[in-house]
Write a protein that holds these residues in place. Structure first.
Motif, mmCIF file in Angstrom:
data_model
loop_
_atom_site.group_PDB
_atom_site.id
_atom_site.type_symbol
_atom_site.label_atom_id
_atom_site.label_comp_id
_atom_site.label_asym_id
_atom_site.label_seq_id
_atom_site.Cartn_x
_atom_site.Cartn_y
_atom_site.Cartn_z
ATOM 1 N N UNK A 1 0.499 -1.144 0.461
ATOM 2 C CA UNK A 1 -0.469 -0.688 -0.049
ATOM 3 C C UNK A 1 1.103 1.444 0.140
ATOM 4 N N UNK A 2 0.189 1.989 -0.871
ATOM 5 C CA UNK A 2 1.556 3.297 -0.836
ATOM 6 C C UNK A 2 0.600 4.060 -0.985
ATOM 7 N N UNK A 3 1.349 5.105 0.463
ATOM 8 C CA UNK A 3 0.433 6.492 0.822
ATOM 9 C C UNK A 3 1.335 7.702 1.098
ATOM 10 N N UNK A 4 1.147 8.924 -0.133
ATOM 11 C CA UNK A 4 1.306 10.323 -0.248
ATOM 12 C C UNK A 4 1.735 11.110 0.967
ATOM 13 N N UNK A 5 2.627 12.143 1.532
ATOM 14 C CA UNK A 5 3.257 12.482 2.299
ATOM 15 C C UNK A 5 2.499 12.900 3.342
ATOM 16 N N UNK A 6 1.155 13.056 2.871
ATOM 17 C CA UNK A 6 -0.050 13.893 3.637
ATOM 18 C C UNK A 6 -1.293 12.420 4.783
ATOM 19 N N UNK A 7 -0.282 11.515 3.843
ATOM 20 C CA UNK A 7 -1.105 10.449 4.384
ATOM 21 C C UNK A 7 -2.435 9.492 3.222
ATOM 22 N N UNK A 8 -2.324 10.352 2.204
ATOM 23 C CA UNK A 8 -3.771 9.472 1.624
ATOM 24 C C UNK A 8 -2.967 8.780 1.057
ATOM 25 N N UNK A 9 -4.622 7.156 0.275
ATOM 26 C CA UNK A 9 -3.741 6.937 -0.525
ATOM 27 C C UNK A 9 -3.171 7.206 -1.567
ATOM 28 N N UNK A 10 -2.111 6.367 -2.557
ATOM 29 C CA UNK A 10 -2.076 6.726 -4.454
ATOM 30 C C UNK A 10 -2.364 6.180 -4.947
ATOM 31 N N UNK A 11 -3.415 7.022 -6.078
ATOM 32 C CA UNK A 11 -3.428 5.841 -7.500
ATOM 33 C C UNK A 11 -2.896 4.754 -7.552
ATOM 34 N N UNK A 12 -3.163 3.648 -8.042
ATOM 35 C CA UNK A 12 -2.591 2.711 -8.537
ATOM 36 C C UNK A 12 -2.021 1.483 -6.950
ATOM 37 N N UNK A 13 -2.645 1.405 -5.714
ATOM 38 C CA UNK A 13 -2.059 2.063 -4.927
ATOM 39 C C UNK A 13 -3.252 0.844 -4.000
ATOM 40 N N UNK A 14 -3.289 -0.184 -3.880
ATOM 41 C CA UNK A 14 -2.116 -1.339 -3.124
ATOM 42 C C UNK A 14 -2.065 -2.188 -4.890
ATOM 43 N N UNK A 15 -0.532 -2.657 -4.901
ATOM 44 C CA UNK A 15 0.482 -3.333 -5.743
ATOM 45 C C UNK A 15 0.528 -4.577 -5.041
ATOM 46 N N UNK A 16 -0.201 -5.708 -6.554
ATOM 47 C CA UNK A 16 0.536 -6.825 -5.289
ATOM 48 C C UNK A 16 1.348 -7.145 -5.130
ATOM 49 N N UNK A 17 2.314 -8.333 -4.560
ATOM 50 C CA UNK A 17 3.500 -8.150 -5.057
ATOM 51 C C UNK A 17 3.743 -9.728 -5.433
ATOM 52 N N UNK A 18 2.581 -9.891 -5.699
ATOM 53 C CA UNK A 18 3.054 -11.537 -6.125
ATOM 54 C C UNK A 18 3.376 -12.998 -5.552
ATOM 55 N N UNK A 19 3.797 -12.226 -4.321
ATOM 56 C CA UNK A 19 5.307 -13.906 -3.783
ATOM 57 C C UNK A 19 4.420 -13.188 -2.012
ATOM 58 N N UNK A 20 4.801 -14.170 -1.064
ATOM 59 C CA UNK A 20 4.329 -14.425 -0.085
ATOM 60 C C UNK A 20 5.143 -13.596 1.233
ATOM 61 N N UNK A 21 4.506 -13.129 1.863
ATOM 62 C CA UNK A 21 5.402 -11.956 3.193
ATOM 63 C C UNK A 21 6.580 -11.056 2.568
ATOM 64 N N UNK A 22 5.341 -9.831 2.172
ATOM 65 C CA UNK A 22 6.236 -9.369 1.687
ATOM 66 C C UNK A 22 6.759 -8.057 3.211
ATOM 67 N N UNK A 23 7.784 -7.799 2.694
ATOM 68 C CA UNK A 23 9.049 -7.242 3.957
ATOM 69 C C UNK A 23 9.750 -6.487 4.299
ATOM 70 N N UNK A 24 10.173 -5.692 2.677
ATOM 71 C CA UNK A 24 10.740 -4.607 2.264
ATOM 72 C C UNK A 24 10.316 -4.478 1.177
ATOM 73 N N UNK A 25 10.298 -3.140 0.991
ATOM 74 C CA UNK A 25 10.480 -2.338 0.064
ATOM 75 C C UNK A 25 11.486 -1.274 -0.611
#
Length: 362
Positions: free
Chosen positions: A333-357
């Motif tokens: 999930x990606x939020x901008x600096x004001x804490x609002x959701x960014x268009x295109x979010x969420x991005x499916x990681x297509x893997x289990x247990x995403x823990x770092x971006x």
């Protein structure tokens, strides 16, 4: 027995890698998109399910909106391994610790494996590389089973020295030519560790141990040399706790609660998601130079994320929070600096247990 609670607590107690579950969204809608869009490419490190040997790296191209979830597999014709814990881009190489496979994977920027480092002690037992930090041509990595920190030269890709620290070390940071190591004691439940080791990088000797709340796991350093520490506590009467170590005096001050954090441009972003206290989940923002709370509810839509795992912040102040349900593939999930959701979010990681971006250009 509540199986869901048991599984989550198991992850948290054994690996400082617990996922934090929120209540289901009552209206079935995700966060509402704002006007901003995803503008930066980024890597997602998917830890994988324990023992399933399905850790992976995904690469998101912001221009095309396409995610390559086979980044490592396409480059090497094989899988990454079991339990990927940390990722670091330094110079022209990528470094990924794959803890349960006992390897540090060193890759070029196309994902092609340059070298796999699989450290063992004198008895042939695995050391389990875990967390990474880079400085002046060296990679420092904690050995979770080795109760130590290794010094890797990035030119030769050889381990030059191994430094003993506390039990089951987790995250590490560098500030003012000193290396700070969180000694969790995580696998010695209920006898957790409660120290941060301080190593002088000139002498490569441990100068002192600083006592903090039990089970320290996360560290960040501000521009003044102060160190922020998150300790996971005992998952019972001692909560996930945020503290600050004064870089000059070594004194420790408790600031509040926190479970994960990231520091960017002298602001500290803290995700708090204490197991069993869904009503307290929030993302707060601190002035990292003073420790003062700036915003205690930076992301109002945080409860839309079902199983919180990590927080990362890019140079523009965008906030990346990973959603890691145990039995399903995760999302970012990606939020901008004001804490609002960014268009295109969420991005499916297509893997289990995403823990770092890891955001490119950071």
């Amino acid at each position: 027995m509540n199986l869901k609670k048991y599984v989550t607590l198991f992850w948290a107690v054994t690996l400082c890698a617990g996922f934090f579950s929120c209540d289901d969204d009552v209206d079935g809608e995700g966060p509402q998109p704002a006007d901003t869009t995803i503008t930066s490419d980024f890597f997602i490190l998917n830890r994988g399910n324990d023992g399933a040997n399905n850790a992976s790296i995904a690469y998101y191209d912001a221009v095309s909106g396409i995610l390559n979830d086979k980044f490592y597999e396409d480059a090497n014709g094989s899988g990454l391994g079991d339990s990927a814990e940390d990722m670091l881009v330094y110079g022209s190489k990528m470094y990924v610790s794959v803890t349960s496979s006992n390897r540090l994977a060193v890759m070029d920027m196309s994902g092609k494996l340059v070298k796999a480092i699989e450290p063992e002690n004198e008895g042939g037992e695995p050391m389990r590389p875990r967390y990474l930090v880079a400085d002046k041509g060296k990679i420092y990595m904690t050995y979770y089973y080795g109760h130590s920190v290794a010094v890797l030269d990035t030119a030769s890709l050889e381990v030059e020295k191994v430094l003993p620290v506390g039990r089951y070390p987790e995250q590490i940071v560098i500030s003012n030519n000193k290396l700070y190591v969180a000694n969790s004691g995580g696998l010695d439940y209920p006898n957790y560790g409660k120290t941060v080791s301080v190593i002088n990088l000139s002498s490569l000797e441990v100068e002192k141990e600083i006592e903090v709340v039990i089970n320290p796991c996360r560290l960040e350093a501000n521009n003044n040399g102060d160190i922020y520490v998150i300790s996971m506590g005992n998952y019972d009467d001692i909560s996930n706790t945020l503290q600050c170590i004064d870089g000059k005096t070594g004194t420790v001050k408790t600031l509040g609660n926190g479970s994960r954090m990231d520091l960017r441009d002298d602001f500290l972003y803290v995700l708090y998601a204490q197991w069993g206290q869904e009503e307290s989940i929030n993302v707060s923002k601190y002035d990292a130079s003073t420790g003062e709370l700036v915003n205690e509810n930076l992301v109002p839509d945080i409860n839309k994320v079902s199983t919180l795992s990590s927080i990362n912040v890019d140079a523009s102040g965008n906030i990346y929070i990973t959603d890691a349900p145990y039995t399903e593939t995760g999302s970012v999930y990606i939020f901008n600096k004001d804490g609002k959701n960014v268009a295109g979010s969420p991005v499916d990681s297509k893997g289990y247990g995403p823990n770092t971006v890891w955001v490119m250009g950071n």
